[in-house]
Every structure is written in structure tokens, then in C-alpha cells.
Write an enzyme that holds these catalytic residues in place. Structure first.
Site, PDB file in Angstrom:
ATOM      1  N   VAL A 198       8.654  -2.307  -4.211  1.00  0.00           N
ATOM      2  CA  VAL A 198      10.073  -2.663  -4.111  1.00  0.00           C
ATOM      3  C   VAL A 198      10.519  -3.360  -5.397  1.00  0.00           C
ATOM      4  CG1 VAL A 198      11.821  -3.917  -2.785  1.00  0.00           C
ATOM      5  CG2 VAL A 198       9.866  -2.897  -1.604  1.00  0.00           C
TER       6      VAL A 198
ATOM      7  N   ASP B 226       6.805  -1.963  13.696  1.00  0.00           N
ATOM      8  CA  ASP B 226       6.016  -2.816  12.791  1.00  0.00           C
ATOM      9  C   ASP B 226       6.700  -4.177  12.706  1.00  0.00           C
ATOM     10  OD1 ASP B 226       4.014  -3.620  11.078  1.00  0.00           O
ATOM     11  OD2 ASP B 226       4.853  -2.652   9.308  1.00  0.00           O
TER      12      ASP B 226
ATOM     13  N   LYS C 283       0.831  -1.199   0.000  1.00  0.00           N
ATOM     14  CA  LYS C 283       0.000   0.000   0.000  1.00  0.00           C
ATOM     15  C   LYS C 283       0.865   1.249   0.000  1.00  0.00           C
ATOM     16  CE  LYS C 283      -2.667  -0.712   3.435  1.00  0.00           C
ATOM     17  NZ  LYS C 283      -3.607  -0.972   4.490  1.00  0.00           N
TER      18      LYS C 283
END
Ligand code: ADP
Ligand code: MN
Length: 516
Positions: free
Chosen positions: A267, A405, A263
């Protein structure tokens, strides 16, 4: 974010990447067409044949799976602006090469040499930073460090005594405004105001700027449809140009394809090229993380950044595009801190605007699997657990960071160990929600390893204490959480009263180090 597949090398492609053995334009057509004389005379057939020929010579799309996504030769040229810039770059390169040849010819073996350096074209790759751009050059030193001295206020004037000229000086200001029109979109006709020493008042300039921006947005909307269809790789023309420049400058050899679309970022995999400076080595394989410039996805990240005092001064003044660049910048600085502490993580190669190039974790275009996707032996699982415990402590104590995260999605298994990635959202422990983030990280890690059968795995509360060095004694989740929030509040109050953060939460000495 999930992988969407890699442009993998064909297993039997022989030495070198698969794309090299294949012509990116496809094999020449060998079909012979037999037809009657009447057909030959037919205009219709002539047209069809011509079309066929053109299609063979200029295939419309070069799929990522079949060849490199961006090389020196192939790039999507749908945008005129991009095409023009690419041509200019090509021209500059040839010009510079010619200059170098002449320089060499003149100087020969002579001990005294003449340099043509000043005649060289400034390569757009290095000269494209405009006023509103945060570039890596400005930020090689981590500006987010807690112990950074406070900045002195900008003077806003130059000169001394009666010669003082403030930034509000009408003439200076007017000229500056005229010059600033350069920053408007290239489609926007600004005339030759610079050549005739035109001075624009602030009022006129601002009105023009507004108009230029709304024109830009309008034209962007018109082009949006087209963009979406070609944006299968999820990068806009500006980003493609940036990537192209990296290839063109030789820093990257080829960009082979997309590893992941999430989102907030896309990469890519690339083969490294040669560095312009000798002290820097480009890894043989690189990962390019492109932070998405579609702004809405970043809204839910506000809480990470808005409350981060490292950003406080800058956040309010920035436009959304700059904020996205700051994510990339933040990832760079956080990775650098981790690298310095010896934590296995990608090594930063370069940051250009919202594009971060780092070393690739994996081999031969195949990225290392996420921890969630590998099946480890019991022994490796245990090893991974202790390694992560160690890394979390290092991150907290040596890097002064909380990942924020951390989960099996952002840990890669490579070379028999765990590598941490995705640290753009990482914050310092004294972030108003830093400890909550840490607790969440601990919960993810504990759950993963407890489910994975590591009997030694601490529960999330024990892990939290082990990492932070705090000694929260609550024996249930709710109370524990409440104590964490109380600590955070205490810190915030301290900030309010003293205008400064506590340097750390840890009060009772160093946390214990857990080792294998
Ligand atoms: P996101 O914010 O989209 O989750 P990540 O940094 O986690 O961004 O990257 C997405 C995915 O891309 C990762 O899960 C991983 O598979 C791959 N990836 C990212 N960086 C690298 C790297 N340096 N080497 C190999 N793969 C990487
Ligand atoms: Mn991720």
C-alpha cells in the site's frame, strides 16, 4: 499486515509536504578539492573527479524517505521498455498540447468551432487493455451480485442465413491470430504479418504463442535478480509504469512512499491530483493498494474464491494474473457496497488492473492507526464496540457481505470512529463457508473487546446471532460450529437440487439492531 514506516514529513518542514522543501537530487556538493600540480595532471584524478561529478548529477537512488517515490520527473528507468513507453507518453502529451493550441488558434472566439479530437493521440493510459485484461471499465457494475440474471450464451457467429460467419471461419480466424501476435512480449519479433494480411492457422498461432510465452518467462527469469534488488518497494516494472501513468495523467500528484507491505499487497500513499472528468473528485490524499502479482501468496486464498459462486463461471477460465486482478476488482465492488450503505471505509477512486486507488484514511501522510495499535479511553472503546456491531449488521444485511478477515488489524481509528478496510476477501453470507467466516470474525471482535474491558461485549455466539439474525442455540463452541456447518451444507444441497442459492439464511425476521 504490518506497517513498515511512513515517509513522514519532517516536523519543522514548514508548509507543504517535506519533500517539496528538499531537492530530490540532494544538495549540491560544496567541498573544494586542493591538490598539487602533479595531481592535477594525473589521469587517475581526472577520472575520479569526473565520476564524482556524474554521481552528483545523477544520484543512483532517490530514497522514498527523502522525496516522493514517483512524480512526473522521477521514476526508476532501469527497464528499456518502460523508458520507451514513458517517452512515448511524454511525446503524446506534447503532441496533444500542441494540437489543443492549434485548435484554439483556429477557433478563436468563433461560434462554430472545429474539433481536433480525432487527431489526438490515444493516450496509452486508456488504450492499453488487451484481450486478456479485465479492466475497471468493464466492471463498473458489480458483476458479483447474487441477483444478477444469468448470462446468455455467446453466439459465436455473426451474420444471417447463408452469410453466416462463425468464429471458426478460417480467414477471419487466421487474421485474428495474426493480429493477436501484437499481444506477445515486445522483445518477441513477430515481423510485419499484419501489414501483409498474413493468416495464421490456429495450430501455428498456438505454437508461436507457446514459444513467445516461454521466451518471456525465460527472459523474466534472467531479469529476476536485478528486479529483486530494485524491487525494494515490492513493485515490478509493469506496476511502476501503471503508477507512473497515474501520475503522468495528472490524476495523482505524487506518490510519496510505502505505507505497508504485506504478503498479498503493498500500500502506497499519494497526493491526489486532478480528475480528467469533472463529475469525479480525487481526494486530496489517496492510498494505492497494489495486489501482488507473485502468485504463490494467493494460493492459500483459493478457498475464498473457488467456492464463491459469484466467481464460479469466471474462475475456471482465468489465468492466475487475471485472478489477482479479480481480488482488486472484488475489493472495489465490496468497498462500493459498503460506501452505499454508509459504512465508514475508503472511497474507491479508480481500479487499474491489480492496482486499486482509494481515499486515504489518515492525514498528512500518516495513516490512521489500526485498532490494535491505539489506546482508547473506556468510553471510546465502548463506542467503537457498538459501532462495529452496527457495521457488522449493516454489512450482512445491507451489503450482503461477510468481511471474512475482520479483526483489530483491519479496522482503523480515525476521526473518532472505526473504519473498515481490507475487504478483497469478503464474501456473501451464502458462500459455502460464509457463516464460518462470520463466526471467526465474531470471535475476533468479541475477544478483542472483552479483553479491552468492554463489559457489554457479547460473546462470539451471541454476536453471531445478532449479526446474522439466525438463532443458533448451542451453548458451546463445538456444537455451535457444527450447527453452522449444517446450515452451510443445507444451503449447498439446496443449490445442488435447485441450481440456486437461498437468498438468505435468515428465516425468522430481521435481526435486532443494536444501537448505543
Ligand atoms: P493487507 O491485505 O496487506 O492486509 P490492507 O488493505 O489491510 O492489506 O492494507 C494494509 C495496511 O495499509 C493497513 O493495515 C493500513 O495500515 C494501510 N492502509 C490500507 N488502506 C488504507 C487506506 N485507505 N488509508 C490508510 N491506510 C490504509
Ligand atoms: Mn489487512
Amino acid at each position: 499486515m504490518d506497517s513498515v514506516g511512513v515517509a513522514a514529513a519532517a516536523p519543522d518542514a514548514g508548509p507543504g509536504p517535506a519533500w517539496q522543501s528538499k531537492c530530490p537530487w540532494g544538495a549540491p556538493s560544496t567541498t573544494s578539492i586542493s591538490c598539487s600540480l602533479a595531481d592535477v595532471m594525473s589521469e587517475q584524478l581526472a577520472k575520479e573527479l569526473q565520476l564524482e561529478e556524474e554521481n552528483a548529477a545523477f544520484p543512483e537512488v532517490v530514497a522514498a524517505a527523502e522525496g516522493p517515490f514517483i512524480t512526473g520527473e522521477n521514476i526508476d528507468t532501469s527497464s528499456d521498455l518502460m523508458l520507451a513507453q514513458m517517452l512515448q507518453m511524454e511525446f503524446d502529451r506534447e503532441y496533444d498540447a500542441q494540437l489543443r493550441r492549434e485548435e484554439k488558434k483556429i477557433n478563436g472566439d468563433s461560434k462554430v468551432s472545429i474539433s481536433f479530437e480525432n487527431y489526438r493521440k490515444v493516450h496509452p493510459y486508456d488504450s492499453d487493455s488487451s484481450e486478456d485484461e479485465v479492466d475497471w471499465q468493464d466492471t463498473r457494475h458489480d458483476p458479483y451480485r447474487a441477483d444478477k440474471p444469468t448470462t446468455t450464451p455467446r453466439r459465436g457467429f455473426i451474420g444471417k442465413g447463408k452469410d453466416i460467419t462463425t468464429k471458426h471461419d478460417e480467414v477471419v480466424c487466421g487474421r485474428k491470430n495474426t493480429a493477436r501476435m501484437e499481444n506477445f512480449a515486445p522483445e518477441f519479433q513477430v515481423g510485419d504479418g499484419i501489414g501483409m494480411d498474413l493468416k495464421l492457422s490456429n495450430q501455428v498461432f498456438n505454437a508461436l504463442k507457446q514459444h513467445a510465452y516461454s521466451e518471456e518467462r525465460r527472459s523474466a527469469r534472467l531479469h529476476e535478480k536485478k528486479e529483486h534488488s530494485t524491487a525494494e518497494k515490492a513493485v515490478d516494472p509493469k506496476t511502476r509504469l501503471l503508477l507512473y501513468k497515474m501520475v503522468n495523467s495528472g490524476m495523482l500528484e505524487t506518490i510519496t512512499g510505502c505505507i505497508s507491505t504485506g504478503k498479498e499487497s503493498v500500500v502506497f500513499h499519494a497526493y491526489g491530483g486532478k480528475s480528467a472528468t469533472e463529475d469525479k473528485v480525487i481526494p486530496p490524499e489517496c492510498a494505492i493498494k497494489v495486489f501482488k502479482t507473485t502468485l504463490n501468496e494467493f494460493k492459500n486464498r483459493d478457498k475464498y474464491i473457488k467456492d464463491d459462486y459469484r466467481f464460479k463461471d469466471r474462475f475456471s477460465k482465468l489465468n492466475p494474473r487475471k485472478i489477482i486482478r479479480m481480488w482488486a476488482e472484488k475489493e472495489m465492488h465490496n468497498l462500493t457496497r459498503m460506501q452505499n450503505a454508509g459504512i465508514p471505509c475508503p472511497q474507491v477512486v479508480i481500479l487499474k488492473k491489480h492496482v486499486l486507488v482509494m481515499s486515504f484514511i489518515g492525514q498528512d501522510q500518516v495513516p490512521a492507526p489500526k485498532l490494535k495499535d491505539v489506546t482508547l479511553s473506556n468510553e471510546d472503546m465502548k463506542k467503537a464496540y457498538y459501532q462495529i456491531l452496527n457495521m457488522m449488521q449493516q454489512l450482512y444485511r445491507e451489503c450482503n457481505l461477510v468481511h471474512a478477515d475482520l479483526s483489530e488489524y483491519n479496522m482503523l481509528w480515525h476521526d473518532g470512529k472505526v473504519w473498515l478496510i481490507d475487504v478483497s476477501q469478503s464474501v456473501e453470507p451464502t458462500h459455502p463457508h460464509g457463516l464460518e467466516f462470520l463466526f471467526r470474525d465474531c470471535r475476533n471482535v468479541s475477544q478483542f473487546f472483552q479483553k479491552g474491558g468492554v463489559a457489554e461485549a457479547l460473546n462470539e455466539r451471541e454476536l453471531f446471532n445478532a449479526v446474522s439474525g439466525l438463532n443458533i442455540t448451542a451453548d458451546n463452541e463445538v456444537d455451535f460450529q457444527a450447527e453452522i456447518e449444517a446450515l452451510e451444507k443445507m444451503n449447498e444441497d439446496h443449490v445442488q437440487n435447485h441450481g440456486k442459492k437461498l437468498s438468505t439464511f435468515s428465516s425468522d425476521g430481521d435481526p435486532p439492531i443494536y444501537d448505543e
